[in-house]
Design a protein around this motif. Structure first.
Motif, PDB file in Angstrom:
ATOM      1  N   SER A  74       0.828  -1.200   0.000  1.00  0.00           N
ATOM      2  CA  SER A  74       0.000   0.000   0.000  1.00  0.00           C
ATOM      3  C   SER A  74       0.867   1.257   0.000  1.00  0.00           C
ATOM      4  O   SER A  74       0.568   2.242  -0.701  1.00  0.00           O
ATOM      5  CB  SER A  74      -0.926   0.005   1.219  1.00  0.00           C
ATOM      6  OG  SER A  74      -1.812  -1.101   1.184  1.00  0.00           O
ATOM      7  N   LEU A  75       1.944   1.236   0.780  1.00  0.00           N
ATOM      8  CA  LEU A  75       2.865   2.362   0.778  1.00  0.00           C
ATOM      9  C   LEU A  75       3.513   2.539  -0.593  1.00  0.00           C
ATOM     10  O   LEU A  75       3.684   3.664  -1.079  1.00  0.00           O
ATOM     11  CB  LEU A  75       3.948   2.163   1.836  1.00  0.00           C
ATOM     12  CG  LEU A  75       3.646   2.636   3.250  1.00  0.00           C
ATOM     13  CD1 LEU A  75       4.801   2.274   4.183  1.00  0.00           C
ATOM     14  CD2 LEU A  75       3.405   4.139   3.276  1.00  0.00           C
ATOM     15  N   CYS A  76       3.873   1.428  -1.220  1.00  0.00           N
ATOM     16  CA  CYS A  76       4.475   1.493  -2.558  1.00  0.00           C
ATOM     17  C   CYS A  76       3.495   2.108  -3.558  1.00  0.00           C
ATOM     18  O   CYS A  76       3.883   2.942  -4.389  1.00  0.00           O
ATOM     19  CB  CYS A  76       4.891   0.096  -3.028  1.00  0.00           C
ATOM     20  SG  CYS A  76       6.326  -0.584  -2.178  1.00  0.00           S
ATOM     21  N   ALA A 108       1.070   4.144  -2.894  1.00  0.00           N
ATOM     22  CA  ALA A 108       0.958   5.572  -2.583  1.00  0.00           C
ATOM     23  C   ALA A 108       2.167   6.335  -3.113  1.00  0.00           C
ATOM     24  O   ALA A 108       2.037   7.467  -3.608  1.00  0.00           O
ATOM     25  CB  ALA A 108       0.825   5.772  -1.075  1.00  0.00           C
ATOM     26  N   GLY A 109       3.347   5.717  -3.032  1.00  0.00           N
ATOM     27  CA  GLY A 109       4.550   6.364  -3.548  1.00  0.00           C
ATOM     28  C   GLY A 109       4.500   6.552  -5.057  1.00  0.00           C
ATOM     29  O   GLY A 109       4.862   7.605  -5.576  1.00  0.00           O
ATOM     30  N   SER A 131       7.026  10.661  -1.620  1.00  0.00           N
ATOM     31  CA  SER A 131       6.781   9.483  -2.451  1.00  0.00           C
ATOM     32  C   SER A 131       7.986   8.544  -2.436  1.00  0.00           C
ATOM     33  O   SER A 131       7.829   7.318  -2.373  1.00  0.00           O
ATOM     34  CB  SER A 131       6.471   9.913  -3.887  1.00  0.00           C
ATOM     35  OG  SER A 131       5.311  10.713  -3.940  1.00  0.00           O
ATOM     36  N   ALA A 170       7.934   6.748   0.801  1.00  0.00           N
ATOM     37  CA  ALA A 170       6.898   5.714   0.805  1.00  0.00           C
ATOM     38  C   ALA A 170       7.350   4.493   0.015  1.00  0.00           C
ATOM     39  O   ALA A 170       7.132   3.350   0.438  1.00  0.00           O
ATOM     40  CB  ALA A 170       5.601   6.274   0.217  1.00  0.00           C
ATOM     41  N   GLY A 173       8.006   1.240   2.044  1.00  0.00           N
ATOM     42  CA  GLY A 173       7.043   0.223   1.621  1.00  0.00           C
ATOM     43  C   GLY A 173       7.739  -1.019   1.088  1.00  0.00           C
ATOM     44  O   GLY A 173       7.353  -2.150   1.399  1.00  0.00           O
TER      45      GLY A 173
END
Length: 217
Positions: A32-34, A36-37, A130, A133, A137
């Protein structure tokens, strides 16, 4: 002290045997972090990511659709990583699917609409967030031990051969940008920033989060 330990501050921590539910949660949180990045890096419009430079260049030279090129490059990277000792696992497939679904949802939301018209300082701050993230991530989902994504597998393969995580990522990202640029792919300021910054950030993330890159094998 070995040369590798002196150069690479990433701790050679043993692979942690987390309970399966915890590993799944960590894996999904990292992906999810990836997503978002990637979303943030697209919305600032300061330059596409390294691999997208390559995808665009190949698509332009071959006439293949962008999606076909992304899929084909992903398969080739998985095969190369397999020869280098990093086998695809269930997480490799879920990496592609989860990030694609999450990214589509984020791009379909109005949350960052108009960001590309914001002052450069604001866009630069979002780009920096980003990169953070993506780095953290990646460390989270790889450290979960369910398998690494197609392109991260190359970084893991280099690490297994004694390369520091940061240096491995930088070399891969810069090489991909160079080849993509020679093929006619677009390169912007953000592309260069991500190519050189993502490696050190990823290495820092593995250290701060006490995750092992080897967990991605």
């Amino acid at each position: 002290m070995s040369a590798r330990s002196a150069e690479d501050p990433t701790p050679p921590a043993p692979r942690r045997r987390l309970p399966p539910p915890v590993r799944v949660v960590q894996f999904l949180a990292g992906l999810s972090l990836c997503a978002a990045g990637v979303w943030g890096s697209l919305q600032v419009q300061l330059g596409v990511a390294s691999w997208d430079v390559l995808h665009a260049g190949v698509a332009d030279r071959t006439g293949l659709s962008y999606g076909t090129v992304v899929a084909a490059v992903g398969v080739l990277v998985v095969v190369l990583s397999l020869f280098l000792g990093v086998r695809p696992r269930v997480g490799t497939l879920f990496n592609v699917v989860v990030i694609a679904v999450a990214l589509d949802a984020l791009l379909g939301s109005p949350w960052l609409d108009g960001l590309h018209t914001a002052p450069v300082a604001v866009r630069a701050a979002v780009l920096a967030a980003s990169v953070l993230a993506l780095g953290f991530g990646g460390a989270l989902y790889i450290g979960a031990g369910l398998g690494s994504g197609p392109r991260d597998s190359l970084m893991v393969a280099c690490h297994l051969r004694g390369w520091p995580v940061g240096a491995s990522r930088v070399v891969i990202e810069v090489a991909v940008v160079a080849v993509g640029w020679l093929l006619g792919g677009p390169v912007g300021v953000g592309t260069v920033v991500m190519a050189f910054a993502l490696g050190p950030v990823t290495q820092l993330a593995f250290r701060v989060l006490r995750q092992s890159p080897a967990a991605g094998t």
